[in-house]
Design a protein around this motif. Sequence first.
Motif, mmCIF file in Angstrom:
data_model
loop_
_atom_site.group_PDB
_atom_site.id
_atom_site.type_symbol
_atom_site.label_atom_id
_atom_site.label_comp_id
_atom_site.label_asym_id
_atom_site.label_seq_id
_atom_site.Cartn_x
_atom_site.Cartn_y
_atom_site.Cartn_z
ATOM 1 N N ALA A 6 8.125 10.477 43.641
ATOM 2 C CA ALA A 6 6.984 10.753 44.269
ATOM 3 C C ALA A 6 6.956 10.552 45.636
ATOM 4 O O ALA A 6 5.945 11.148 46.217
ATOM 5 C CB ALA A 6 5.802 9.260 43.716
ATOM 6 N N VAL A 7 8.515 10.617 46.539
ATOM 7 C CA VAL A 7 8.096 10.447 47.478
ATOM 8 C C VAL A 7 8.576 11.770 47.693
ATOM 9 O O VAL A 7 8.220 12.182 48.724
ATOM 10 C CB VAL A 7 9.365 9.794 47.940
ATOM 11 N N THR A 8 9.518 12.643 47.072
ATOM 12 C CA THR A 8 9.247 13.802 47.230
ATOM 13 C C THR A 8 8.167 14.876 47.027
ATOM 14 O O THR A 8 7.562 15.535 47.857
ATOM 15 C CB THR A 8 10.476 14.015 46.108
ATOM 16 N N PHE A 9 7.298 13.956 46.506
ATOM 17 C CA PHE A 9 5.501 14.731 46.365
ATOM 18 C C PHE A 9 4.863 14.747 47.645
ATOM 19 O O PHE A 9 4.547 15.138 47.896
ATOM 20 C CB PHE A 9 4.333 13.953 44.943
ATOM 21 N N MET A 10 5.277 13.074 48.519
ATOM 22 C CA MET A 10 4.665 12.547 48.975
ATOM 23 C C MET A 10 5.082 14.340 50.268
ATOM 24 O O MET A 10 4.061 14.359 51.479
ATOM 25 C CB MET A 10 4.237 11.404 49.934
ATOM 26 N N TYR A 11 6.059 14.186 50.672
ATOM 27 C CA TYR A 11 7.500 14.811 51.518
ATOM 28 C C TYR A 11 6.611 16.459 51.375
ATOM 29 O O TYR A 11 5.904 17.388 52.251
ATOM 30 C CB TYR A 11 8.245 15.029 51.483
ATOM 31 N N MET A 18 -1.055 18.200 55.300
ATOM 32 C CA MET A 18 -2.088 16.229 54.244
ATOM 33 C C MET A 18 -1.617 15.646 54.796
ATOM 34 O O MET A 18 -0.981 15.390 55.041
ATOM 35 C CB MET A 18 -2.042 16.551 53.118
ATOM 36 N N ASN A 19 -3.397 14.810 55.752
ATOM 37 C CA ASN A 19 -2.895 13.800 55.960
ATOM 38 C C ASN A 19 -2.652 12.387 55.271
ATOM 39 O O ASN A 19 -2.602 12.756 54.001
ATOM 40 C CB ASN A 19 -4.181 13.357 56.662
ATOM 41 N N ILE A 20 -1.777 11.768 55.502
ATOM 42 C CA ILE A 20 -0.668 10.422 55.159
ATOM 43 C C ILE A 20 -2.359 9.937 53.713
ATOM 44 O O ILE A 20 -2.031 8.966 52.548
ATOM 45 C CB ILE A 20 -0.449 9.433 55.764
ATOM 46 N N ILE A 21 -3.453 9.835 54.349
ATOM 47 C CA ILE A 21 -4.279 8.854 53.534
ATOM 48 C C ILE A 21 -4.298 9.693 51.909
ATOM 49 O O ILE A 21 -4.769 9.619 51.059
ATOM 50 C CB ILE A 21 -5.442 8.722 54.459
#
Length: 531
Positions: A6-11, A18-21
């Motif tokens: 999931a963190v890799t997806f966020m990265y 893309m913004n954090i929200i």
Amino acid sequence: MQLPYAVTFMYALSKGGMNIIDIFRAIASAEDTYGEVSKEVDSIVRDMDYFGHDLRTALSSASEITPSDRFQDLIYNLLTVIDSGGNIPNYFRDKSEQYLIKAEVDQKGFLETLGLLAESYVTAFVAGPLFIIIMGVMMAVMGSGTTTMVSAIIYAVLPVGSLMFVVMISIITPTEMGEPKLLPTNETLDHGIPDVPKNLEQTYDENDDLIDESEEKVRERNCFEGFIKSKKSLALRNILNNPLAPMYQNPLATLAVTIPLALLVIFIPLFMNMNVARNPLLLIDFIDDKLVLALFIVIVPLSIFHELKARRKRKLESSFPDFLKKLASTNETGMTLRDAIRLMAKSDTDSLSKEIKKIWHDIFWGLEINDGLIRFANRLRTQVVTRSLSLITKANESSGDIGEVLMVAARDASSEQGMKRERGMSMMIYIVIIYISFMVFVGVIYVISTTFLTEMAEAGQQMASSGSTAGGFLGNFDLEYYTRLFKHASILQGLSSGLMAGAMGEGSVLSGLKHSTIMIAIGYTIFTLFI
């Protein structure tokens, strides 16, 4: 378990701009892929959307109530990065690598725990029951005990104890989330059997006479009906050409055929010989072999189709990291993702080659690249493929520069495959130990049955023929009863040990059916042919 991915997806999404929200919204909508992580992130999105909290307040609340120390650490440090104006993509990249390393360390501890459970199982439910069975039989033969304890060990302690171990391993095993759901595509291609359009259907007036009927309408309706007939014919032909396809897709579907067949194998001979039902001993002798045959009828097809599906899944997953690495290397040379797929579709090197050709065919015939990749994931239906392609398609939507994302996805897929291989290699020795312990169990029982018990039976017959009463307990010695008891013990031990081997080696009870089949066949053959 899903946090590193999931963190890799966020990265990947943050790297694409893309913004954090919006990243949190994407994670929250991917519950089928990221499980509990999506639920935790969804609470952050909920606090912002419905309760009016700002991002910082929502993150603070999530870090306070989450049950996961690692997720709490992720959110707490993310707050620090946001407050200090740090680089969020670099933070997610570092955390992803950190959590992958922790996952590998956790697996080593888990494998050590599995090894301890395997040794405990062999001691408590193979060697221990064998010793108690031998002692109980000796005491019963010598007239100082009964067979109740031996029967309790064989029919209750062995299966129940083994089931407890299997359940315990299933609880502590970080298993996959099951078969992923189908991912949505932008274009839906319906290959089902259509209906005749309403404007071409026949209409009648109050007198049941056809109205609004024209030659053009009749011609178009006939074309549609012919098309529907052809589609039905093709569907039937596909079923006839591959009637076992549902069983390849879902091995449990074999039970719909094998369970009724197994019941017929048991009850038809029983109905034809109702006289044996009046005598319990005759009934047990009569139905014994039928039960074993019925058990084989149920578990052999199930284990075969499960292994075929598992083997195909392993082959595809083992080739998938190389596929991602090749895409990444060609993308780094300046080639677009579309051209990279077209180039790879020309080769025929591994089990994924046919699927890569299908991706290119979808793209060549007009589908978007993302739709072609998603259709590929929906055909394979494995967690690692679905997760990686969800990552790639999201990154492709947010940014055309996905070379680094492809490398990250390849690294994650390689890491997961490496951990699976490590588990298989580490647990192989314990599977061998279970096989050896089962062979020792059957061998000892075989020796007792063919030597000691046979001698006791012959001594009892001699005493009974001579009219001696000095050893009257030998005169009542029933060799067939003990032989049957030991045969049941070997069959139950084989079934239990096989399921235990599957739960340890591959994390699946169904994977243990092949071991159970082998062990039951060994035990049954020894007692049927040699005793």
